[in-house]
Design an enzyme around this catalytic site. Structure first.
Site, mmCIF file in Angstrom:
data_model
loop_
_atom_site.group_PDB
_atom_site.id
_atom_site.type_symbol
_atom_site.label_atom_id
_atom_site.label_comp_id
_atom_site.label_asym_id
_atom_site.label_seq_id
_atom_site.Cartn_x
_atom_site.Cartn_y
_atom_site.Cartn_z
ATOM 1 N N ARG A 114 0.782 -1.249 0.000
ATOM 2 C CA ARG A 114 0.000 0.000 0.000
ATOM 3 C C ARG A 114 0.810 1.293 0.000
ATOM 4 N NH1 ARG A 114 -4.966 0.372 3.752
ATOM 5 N NH2 ARG A 114 -3.366 0.906 5.245
ATOM 6 N N ASP A 115 2.115 1.248 -0.197
ATOM 7 C CA ASP A 115 2.902 2.491 -0.219
ATOM 8 C C ASP A 115 4.116 2.353 -1.133
ATOM 9 O OD1 ASP A 115 3.430 5.134 0.440
ATOM 10 O OD2 ASP A 115 4.475 4.640 2.297
ATOM 11 N N ILE A 116 3.879 1.863 -2.357
ATOM 12 C CA ILE A 116 4.966 1.709 -3.317
ATOM 13 C C ILE A 116 5.312 3.079 -3.890
ATOM 14 C CG2 ILE A 116 5.680 0.644 -5.501
ATOM 15 C CD1 ILE A 116 5.294 -1.317 -3.213
#
Length: 72
Positions: free
Chosen positions: A26-28
Site C-alpha cells: 500500500r505504499d509503493i
C-alpha cells in the site's frame, strides 16, 4: 535500460512474495525502494501494509494514507 528493468523485476518479486503471504504493501514509491551497492533492490517501509484476509478492510471511507504525490 537493462538495470532499470532488473530493479523493476526485483521489486515485482518482492511484491509477489508479500502477496503470497496475503499482505498488501500500500505504499509503493521510489523512497521505499532501497538499492544496495551490489544492485540488489529491497522493498522497505511496511508501515501501511495490511493483511488480505476476510476480516481486514484495506480502505476506510474518507481516510487517506500514504504520500500525497503517489496516492491515486
Amino acid at each position: 535500460v537493462g538495470d532499470v528493468v532488473n530493479l523493476g523485476l526485483q521489486i515485482a518479486k518482492a511484491l509477489v512474495h508479500a502477496h503470497t503471504r496475503n499482505i498488501v504493501h500500500r505504499d509503493i514509491k521510489p523512497d521505499n525502494i532501497l538499492i544496495s551497492r551490489s544492485g540488489v533492490a529491497k522493498l522497505a517501509d511496511m508501515g501501511l501494509a495490511k493483511p488480505m484476509d476476510d476480516s481486514s478492510h484495506l480502505t476506510i471511507v474518507r481516510a487517506g494514507f500514504g504520500t500525497t504525490a503517489y496516492m491515486p
